[in-house]
Design an enzyme around this catalytic site. Structure first.
Site, PDB file in Angstrom:
ATOM      1  N   THR A  80     -11.836  -5.088 -79.011  1.00 58.95           N
ATOM      2  CA  THR A  80     -10.552  -5.169 -78.312  1.00 58.95           C
ATOM      3  C   THR A  80      -9.535  -6.070 -78.992  1.00 58.95           C
ATOM      4  O   THR A  80      -9.905  -7.077 -79.601  1.00 58.95           O
ATOM      5  CB  THR A  80     -10.788  -5.682 -76.870  1.00 58.95           C
ATOM      6  OG1 THR A  80      -9.531  -6.127 -76.320  1.00 58.95           O
ATOM      7  CG2 THR A  80     -11.746  -6.851 -76.826  1.00 58.95           C
ATOM      8  N   GLU A 135      -7.816  -8.091 -77.523  1.00 57.73           N
ATOM      9  CA  GLU A 135      -7.898  -9.428 -76.911  1.00 57.73           C
ATOM     10  C   GLU A 135      -8.581 -10.426 -77.842  1.00 57.73           C
ATOM     11  O   GLU A 135      -8.386 -11.627 -77.721  1.00 57.73           O
ATOM     12  CB  GLU A 135      -8.657  -9.358 -75.582  1.00 57.73           C
ATOM     13  CG  GLU A 135      -7.853  -8.811 -74.437  1.00 57.73           C
ATOM     14  CD  GLU A 135      -6.699  -9.708 -74.021  1.00 57.73           C
ATOM     15  OE1 GLU A 135      -6.942 -10.852 -73.631  1.00 57.73           O
ATOM     16  OE2 GLU A 135      -5.542  -9.256 -74.100  1.00 57.73           O
ATOM     17  N   TYR A 195     -13.624 -13.154 -71.498  1.00 57.01           N
ATOM     18  CA  TYR A 195     -13.760 -11.744 -71.873  1.00 57.01           C
ATOM     19  C   TYR A 195     -13.681 -11.584 -73.392  1.00 57.01           C
ATOM     20  O   TYR A 195     -14.538 -10.954 -74.033  1.00 57.01           O
ATOM     21  CB  TYR A 195     -12.629 -10.933 -71.197  1.00 57.01           C
ATOM     22  CG  TYR A 195     -12.496  -9.527 -71.735  1.00 57.01           C
ATOM     23  CD1 TYR A 195     -13.329  -8.507 -71.301  1.00 57.01           C
ATOM     24  CD2 TYR A 195     -11.533  -9.221 -72.707  1.00 57.01           C
ATOM     25  CE1 TYR A 195     -13.217  -7.221 -71.817  1.00 57.01           C
ATOM     26  CE2 TYR A 195     -11.416  -7.946 -73.223  1.00 57.01           C
ATOM     27  CZ  TYR A 195     -12.261  -6.947 -72.776  1.00 57.01           C
ATOM     28  OH  TYR A 195     -12.146  -5.686 -73.290  1.00 57.01           O
ATOM     29  N   LYS A 248     -16.551 -10.503 -76.210  1.00 55.31           N
ATOM     30  CA  LYS A 248     -16.330  -9.315 -77.050  1.00 55.31           C
ATOM     31  C   LYS A 248     -16.363  -9.684 -78.530  1.00 55.31           C
ATOM     32  O   LYS A 248     -16.891  -8.940 -79.357  1.00 55.31           O
ATOM     33  CB  LYS A 248     -14.980  -8.677 -76.690  1.00 55.31           C
ATOM     34  CG  LYS A 248     -15.016  -7.832 -75.425  1.00 55.31           C
ATOM     35  CD  LYS A 248     -15.622  -6.465 -75.711  1.00 55.31           C
ATOM     36  CE  LYS A 248     -15.537  -5.521 -74.539  1.00 55.31           C
ATOM     37  NZ  LYS A 248     -16.092  -4.200 -74.830  1.00 55.31           N
TER      38      LYS A 248
END
Ligand code: GDR
Length: 347
Positions: A127, A129, A150, A154
Site C-alpha cells: 500500500t 500508506e 496499519y 504492511k
C-alpha cells in the site's frame, strides 16, 4: 486446464472486482472468507451468478490450519493476499490485531504456500500508506516512512515476506503498492464512499449533513476495477517484483466533496476554518461539517503515485478518470439512497 487462484479477503471491494476479472479469464476461483455474523456475500448481491462460481472456503489469517486447508483444497497457481485489517484509522485503536493479521498472517500464508506449492505465485496487497510522510510523487525508489500501525504492519510484511521470500527462498512473491482505489463497492467508512453515500442521503432528505475529519488530506484516487487488472498482470511477469499502481493525479478530500456535490446538483459554499469549517448548499443548509473525532492521531498528508514502471513493464494504465470515478460512485449511491427512501416511506 484452467488456472486456479486463491483469493484471501474475497468479500472485500477488491475481492469482488478481482474474482470477476479472473472468472471472466476462465480461472477457477477459490475465496477465503472469515466467518462472522455479517452476510459474507453482500458485495455480490447484485451479481449472484459470479458468487455461485466462487468456491468458498472458511478461514482466517490468524488460523494457520485454515490457511493450510485453503491451500490444499485450492491447489493454487496464483495466490492473491487481499485479506487485511484495512481501515487505517481503526488500526490506531487495535495495533496488536493489525500486526497479527497484516504482518503475521502474511507470514503464515506465504510460508505454507511456499512449502506446499513452491511453484505457485504470490501477490501481496502492499500500500501507498507505507510511504507515509515521504514527499510526493512516490515510486518504487521512494523511502518508506509509515505513520500508522496499519502501514507499519504492511511494510514489515512487504519487506520480510514479499521481498524476503523472493530473495531468500527463491519463491515467486510480488507486490502491488496500490494507491487508494475506490468504487461503488467501497466500504462506507472510507472517506470517498462516506462522502458519496452521505451526500446522496442528504439530497434524498434522509440525513441533514455529513461530518468529516481532515479536509486537506490529499490522495491519488483510482478505480478499483482498473487496479485488479494490474494485480493480475504483476503475477504474469517472468520475474517477481514490486510495482506502484496509481493514477498520477491527486485531490484533497474537500475536492472530492465538491465534485460529488456537483454531480448531485448541489452548489456548496465553504466558510470557517479548521474545526469550524463547513459547507452550505444553495438553500443555506449546512451539509458538511468538520468533527475532530475523525482526525487521526497521525496523518498521511499527501500521496501521489508515479506508476511509470507499471506502464513500461506491465503495459498498465488506469482507464477511469477521477471525475468519472466520482460520478460512478455518486450515481450508484443516488439510486441506493432512493431505494432506502422508498423503504422508509413504505414502512
Ligand atoms: P486511507 O483511506 O487512510 O487513505 O487508506 P480513507 O478513505 O480512510 O482516508 C483518506 C483520507 O481522508 C481523510 N478523512 C477521512 N477518512 C475517513 N475514513 N473518514 C472521515 O470522515 C475522514 N475525513 C477525512 C483521512 O484522514 C485520510 O487522510 C485507504 C485504505 O483502503 C487502506 O487500506 C489502503 O491501503 C490505502 O487506502 C491505499
Amino acid at each position: 486446464m484452467n488456472k486456479r487462484a486463491l483469493i484471501t479477503g474475497i468479500s472485500g471491494q477488491d475481492g469482488y472486482y478481482l474474482s470477476k476479472f479472473l472468472v471472466e479469464k476462465g480461472y477457477e476461483v477459490f475465496g477465503l472468507i472469515r466467518r462472522n455474523s455479517n452476510n459474507p456475500f453482500y458485495r455480490f448481491e447484485d451479481n449472484i451468478d459470479l458468487w455461485e462460481k466462487i468456491n468458498v472456503i472458511y478461514g482466517n489469517m490468524r488460523d494457520v490450519e485454515s490457511l493450510n486447508r485453503a491451500l490444499v483444497i485450492s491447489k493454487p497457481d496464483e495466490i492473491y493476499n487481499l485479506a487485511a485489517l484495512s481501515d487505517v484509522g481503526v488500526s490506531f485503536e487495535c495495533p496488536t490485531e493489525t500486526m497479527e493479521i497484516n504482518y503475521h498472517g502474511v507470514g503464515k500464508l506465504i510460508s505454507e504456500a511456499q512449502r506446499l506449492f513452491p511453484k505457485s505465485r504470490f501477490y501481496q496487497a502492499s500500500t501507498s500508506e507505507m510511504f507515509g510522510r515521504t514527499n510526493p510523487p512516490q515510486n518504487e525508489e521512494s523511502f518508506f516512512l509509515p505513520v500508522s500501525p496499519y502501514a507499519e504492519a504492511k511494510l514489515r510484511a512487504h519487506t520480510d515476506y514479499i521481498v524476503g521470500y523472493r530473495k531468500n527462498h527463491n519463491y515467486y512473491s510480488s507486490s502491488g503498492i496500490l494507491f487508494n482505489h475506490e468504487s461503488p463497492k467501497r466500504g462506507e467508512k472510507f472517506v470517498t464512499r462516506k462522502i458519496t453515500l452521505s451526500l446522496a442521503k442528504v439530497k434524498a432528505g434522509l440525513q441533514n449533513y455529513v461530518q468529516l475529519g481532515n479536509l486537506d488530506a490529499k490522495r491519488d484516487w483510482g478505480f478499483a476495477g482498473d487496479y485488479v487488472e494490474a494485480m493480475w498482470l504483476i503475477l504474469q511477469q517472468e520475474n517477481p517484483d514490486d510495482y506502484v499502481i496509481s493514477t498520477g493525479v491527486s485531490h484533497s478530500v474537500r475536492d472530492f466533496v465538491n465534485i460529488s456535490a456537483k454531480v448531485l446538483g448541489m452548489k456548496l459554499t465553504w466558510s470557517g476554518q479548521g474545526e469550524n469549517e463547513q459547507a452550505t448548499d444553495g438553500e443555506g443548509n449546512v451539509v458538511v461539517k468538520v468533527n475532530p473525532k475523525f482526525y487521526r492521531p497521525n496523518e498521511v498528508h499527501d500521496l501521489l503515485g508515479d506508476s511509470a514502471k507499471a506502464k513500461k513493464i506491465l503495459g498498465w494504465e488506469p482507464k477511469t478518470s477521477f471525475e468519472e470515478l466520482v460520478e460512478m460512485m455518486v450515481e450508484s449511491d443516488k439510486k441506493y439512497a432512493e431505494y432506502l427512501k422508498g423503504l422508509a416511506e413504505n414502512r
